[in-house]
Design a protein around this motif. Structure first.
Motif, short mmCIF file in Angstrom:
data_model
loop_
_atom_site.label_atom_id
_atom_site.label_comp_id
_atom_site.label_asym_id
_atom_site.label_seq_id
_atom_site.Cartn_x
_atom_site.Cartn_y
_atom_site.Cartn_z
N TYR A 53 37.63 7.63 23.36
CA TYR A 53 38.72 7.56 24.35
C TYR A 53 39.64 8.78 24.29
O TYR A 53 40.29 9.08 25.29
CB TYR A 53 39.51 6.28 24.16
CG TYR A 53 38.66 5.04 24.32
CD1 TYR A 53 37.90 4.85 25.46
CD2 TYR A 53 38.57 4.09 23.32
CE1 TYR A 53 37.10 3.74 25.62
CE2 TYR A 53 37.77 2.96 23.47
CZ TYR A 53 37.04 2.80 24.62
OH TYR A 53 36.24 1.70 24.77
N GLU A 54 39.68 9.49 23.17
CA GLU A 54 40.51 10.69 23.09
C GLU A 54 39.98 11.77 24.03
O GLU A 54 40.74 12.42 24.74
CB GLU A 54 40.55 11.22 21.66
CG GLU A 54 41.29 10.32 20.71
CD GLU A 54 41.17 10.78 19.26
OE1 GLU A 54 40.46 11.77 18.99
OE2 GLU A 54 41.78 10.13 18.42
N GLU A 88 40.63 10.69 27.62
CA GLU A 88 42.05 10.89 27.98
C GLU A 88 42.35 12.36 28.27
O GLU A 88 43.12 12.66 29.19
CB GLU A 88 42.93 10.38 26.84
CG GLU A 88 44.39 10.42 27.16
CD GLU A 88 45.25 9.90 26.02
OE1 GLU A 88 46.46 10.15 26.06
OE2 GLU A 88 44.72 9.25 25.09
N ARG A 96 46.76 3.47 27.44
CA ARG A 96 47.05 2.13 26.89
C ARG A 96 45.88 1.18 27.14
O ARG A 96 45.53 0.38 26.29
CB ARG A 96 48.33 1.56 27.52
CG ARG A 96 49.60 2.08 26.90
CD ARG A 96 50.81 1.27 27.34
NE ARG A 96 51.00 1.24 28.78
CZ ARG A 96 51.66 2.17 29.48
NH1 ARG A 96 52.20 3.19 28.86
NH2 ARG A 96 51.79 2.05 30.79
N ARG A 145 43.24 2.09 24.65
CA ARG A 145 43.62 1.63 23.32
C ARG A 145 43.45 0.12 23.19
O ARG A 145 43.15 -0.39 22.12
CB ARG A 145 45.03 2.06 22.98
CG ARG A 145 45.11 3.53 22.58
CD ARG A 145 46.45 3.87 21.96
NE ARG A 145 47.56 3.75 22.89
CZ ARG A 145 47.96 4.70 23.74
NH1 ARG A 145 47.32 5.85 23.77
NH2 ARG A 145 48.98 4.51 24.54
N TRP A 146 43.65 -0.62 24.29
CA TRP A 146 43.45 -2.06 24.25
C TRP A 146 41.99 -2.36 23.90
O TRP A 146 41.72 -3.23 23.07
CB TRP A 146 43.82 -2.69 25.59
CG TRP A 146 43.58 -4.17 25.61
CD1 TRP A 146 44.43 -5.14 25.16
CD2 TRP A 146 42.42 -4.85 26.08
NE1 TRP A 146 43.86 -6.37 25.32
CE2 TRP A 146 42.63 -6.23 25.88
CE3 TRP A 146 41.21 -4.43 26.64
CZ2 TRP A 146 41.68 -7.18 26.23
CZ3 TRP A 146 40.28 -5.39 26.99
CH2 TRP A 146 40.52 -6.74 26.79
N ALA A 179 39.97 -0.40 22.27
CA ALA A 179 39.74 0.04 20.90
C ALA A 179 40.35 -0.94 19.90
O ALA A 179 39.81 -1.15 18.81
CB ALA A 179 40.33 1.43 20.69
N ARG A 180 41.46 -1.56 20.26
CA ARG A 180 42.18 -2.46 19.36
C ARG A 180 41.57 -3.86 19.32
O ARG A 180 41.58 -4.51 18.29
CB ARG A 180 43.65 -2.52 19.81
CG ARG A 180 44.58 -3.22 18.88
CD ARG A 180 46.03 -3.10 19.35
NE ARG A 180 46.24 -3.68 20.67
CZ ARG A 180 46.60 -3.00 21.75
NH1 ARG A 180 46.79 -1.71 21.69
NH2 ARG A 180 46.78 -3.60 22.91
#
Length: 176
Positions: free
Chosen positions: A53-54, A57, A82, A85-86, A88-89
């Motif tokens: 995702y980096e 982005e 965000r 990241r959701w 990924a989290r």
């Protein structure tokens, strides 16, 4: 001492891969994009599909607008980050395989991909058409379209795949 530890580490490539990487999408000598809109879209979908995702982005413009079927638009790189990241989290993994890609006009790329949302044995997999408007090597507008009926069929197949594993869909091989 830290450099020696990193160089001696058998997982050196993993340590370097986790550092944020900045993508230079502009040739500063000629002030022109290094990649065509199709290249940017393909790299973006590849980054999404691999969970990087980096990189995804970095390919987005600051004021991007992301529209998707059945969802409210996300505005700005921070809102989309965000959302990344959701994924990924949480334990909901997102996977994508690029099926086709073409450039439509001088600043628009269209991709066809298979997207899978995976939560344990539940695997919701459906086809998505993405339209990317690119300016200066960055995506300024992104629109994902999926057939609602196909998503409903994919949901039914995902539930069946939980109960009966051979019914669980698998990602196709990347064509590109």
């Amino acid at each position: 001492p830290l450099n020696r530890e990193i160089e001696a580490s058998p997982t050196r490539h993993v340590q370097f891969a986790r550092r944020p990487r900045h993508i230079g999408t502009i040739d500063h000598v000629n002030n022109a994009p290094l990649w065509s809109p199709q290249d940017v879209a393909e790299r973006f979908v590849d980054a999404l599909g691999s969970g990087d995702y980096e990189i995804a982005e970095q390919l987005l413009a600051k004021d991007i607008v992301y529209r998707r079927t059945g969802g409210r638009p996300l505005r700005g790189r921070a809102a989309i980050a965000r959302h990344f990241r959701w994924h990924a989290r949480t334990r909901v993994a997102m996977q994508a395989v690029l099926l086709a890609s073409e450039q439509s006009g001088c600043a628009v790329a269209v991709t066809d991909r298979v997207t899978a949302l995976v939560y344990g044995p539940l695997r919701l997999q459906f086809q998505v058409r993405g339209t990317f408007e690119v300016d200066g090597g960055r995506i300024v507008a992104w629109r994902d379209e999926a057939d609602v009926r196909a998503v409903a069929r994919a949901a039914a197949r995902a539930v069946a795949g939980v109960v009966y594993a051979p019914a669980r869909p698998t990602l196709p091989r990347a064509v590109i």
